[in-house]
Design a protein around this motif. Structure first.
Motif, short mmCIF file in Angstrom:
data_model
loop_
_atom_site.label_atom_id
_atom_site.label_comp_id
_atom_site.label_asym_id
_atom_site.label_seq_id
_atom_site.Cartn_x
_atom_site.Cartn_y
_atom_site.Cartn_z
N GLU A 71 25.72 -0.34 -8.30
CA GLU A 71 26.05 -1.66 -7.64
C GLU A 71 27.50 -1.17 -7.29
O GLU A 71 27.76 -1.75 -6.07
CB GLU A 71 25.85 -2.53 -8.66
CG GLU A 71 26.73 -4.14 -8.40
CD GLU A 71 25.73 -4.51 -7.00
OE1 GLU A 71 26.37 -5.29 -6.24
OE2 GLU A 71 24.83 -4.20 -6.67
N ARG A 74 27.24 0.72 -4.00
CA ARG A 74 26.68 -0.28 -3.15
C ARG A 74 27.90 -1.21 -2.44
O ARG A 74 28.07 -1.28 -1.39
CB ARG A 74 25.44 -1.26 -3.49
CG ARG A 74 24.90 -1.95 -2.47
CD ARG A 74 24.14 -3.01 -3.01
NE ARG A 74 24.76 -4.06 -3.42
CZ ARG A 74 25.40 -5.00 -2.63
NH1 ARG A 74 25.49 -4.88 -1.71
NH2 ARG A 74 26.21 -5.88 -3.53
N ASP A 99 25.02 -9.16 1.70
CA ASP A 99 25.72 -8.83 0.33
C ASP A 99 25.18 -9.84 -0.64
O ASP A 99 24.86 -9.10 -2.04
CB ASP A 99 27.07 -8.82 0.55
CG ASP A 99 28.01 -8.27 -0.50
OD1 ASP A 99 27.51 -7.21 -1.14
OD2 ASP A 99 28.94 -8.95 -1.01
N GLN A 102 21.83 -8.70 -2.13
CA GLN A 102 21.73 -7.53 -2.79
C GLN A 102 22.41 -7.84 -3.96
O GLN A 102 21.78 -7.40 -5.14
CB GLN A 102 22.70 -6.52 -2.14
CG GLN A 102 22.16 -5.67 -0.82
CD GLN A 102 20.72 -5.19 -1.44
OE1 GLN A 102 20.78 -4.38 -2.39
NE2 GLN A 102 19.80 -4.93 -0.54
N TYR A 106 20.45 -7.44 -7.66
CA TYR A 106 20.98 -6.69 -8.78
C TYR A 106 21.30 -7.54 -9.98
O TYR A 106 20.59 -7.04 -11.20
CB TYR A 106 22.41 -6.34 -8.36
CG TYR A 106 23.27 -5.79 -9.40
CD1 TYR A 106 23.01 -4.61 -10.00
CD2 TYR A 106 24.34 -6.69 -10.13
CE1 TYR A 106 23.90 -4.01 -11.25
CE2 TYR A 106 24.97 -6.15 -11.25
CZ TYR A 106 24.76 -4.97 -11.59
OH TYR A 106 25.60 -4.54 -12.84
#
Length: 139
Positions: A71, A74, A99, A102, A106
């Motif tokens: 993470e 990323r 974002d 994502q 996560y």
């Protein structure tokens, strides 16, 4: 017996005669006490279960740390991608949405990992008043 003694006895008798039905009605009007919940029986795991649990704890911790590092990578990539498009609000909005998606993915993965770990290490709970589903389904 004197007049005062007889009068006090009559008064007490009248009080008792009036108080007894009221006390009986109040006693009967009390709500019944709720039944105690059924006992919960926790099945003790076998002797080697503690070792297995420690191994699973380490695996989960390693997976969580790996996921956290991924993470962070990323996030760094997202920040690097964002720089050239900082002046364009349309690209910035799209990058923000991507974002956010994502980050939600996560968080969901982390929660799933923790839930699976909890289900794996929690001792099974047996409710004595409920039979297993397989025995209830007669076919």
């Amino acid at each position: 017996m004197s007049f005062e003694t007889r009068a006090s006895l009559r008064l007490w008798s009248a009080v008792l005669v009036l108080a007894l039905p009221a006390a009986a009605a109040a006693w009967q009007a009390q709500p019944p006490r709720p039944a105690a919940p059924p006992p919960v029986i926790v099945v003790q795991p076998p002797a080697n279960a503690r070792f297995q649990q420690v191994v699973r704890e380490h695996e989960v911790r390693d997976q969580l740390q790996k996921s956290q590092l991924e993470e962070q990578l990323r996030q760094n990539q997202t920040d690097a991608t964002r720089r050239p498009y900082a002046a364009n609000p349309i690209h910035a909005t799209r990058l923000d949405q991507a974002d956010q998606a994502q980050r939600e993915l996560y968080r969901a993965r982390q929660q799933d990992l923790l839930d699976r770990y909890q289900n794996a290490v929690a001792p099974p709970v047996v409710h004595p008043d409920k039979s297993p589903a397989s025995s209830r389904s007669g076919g």
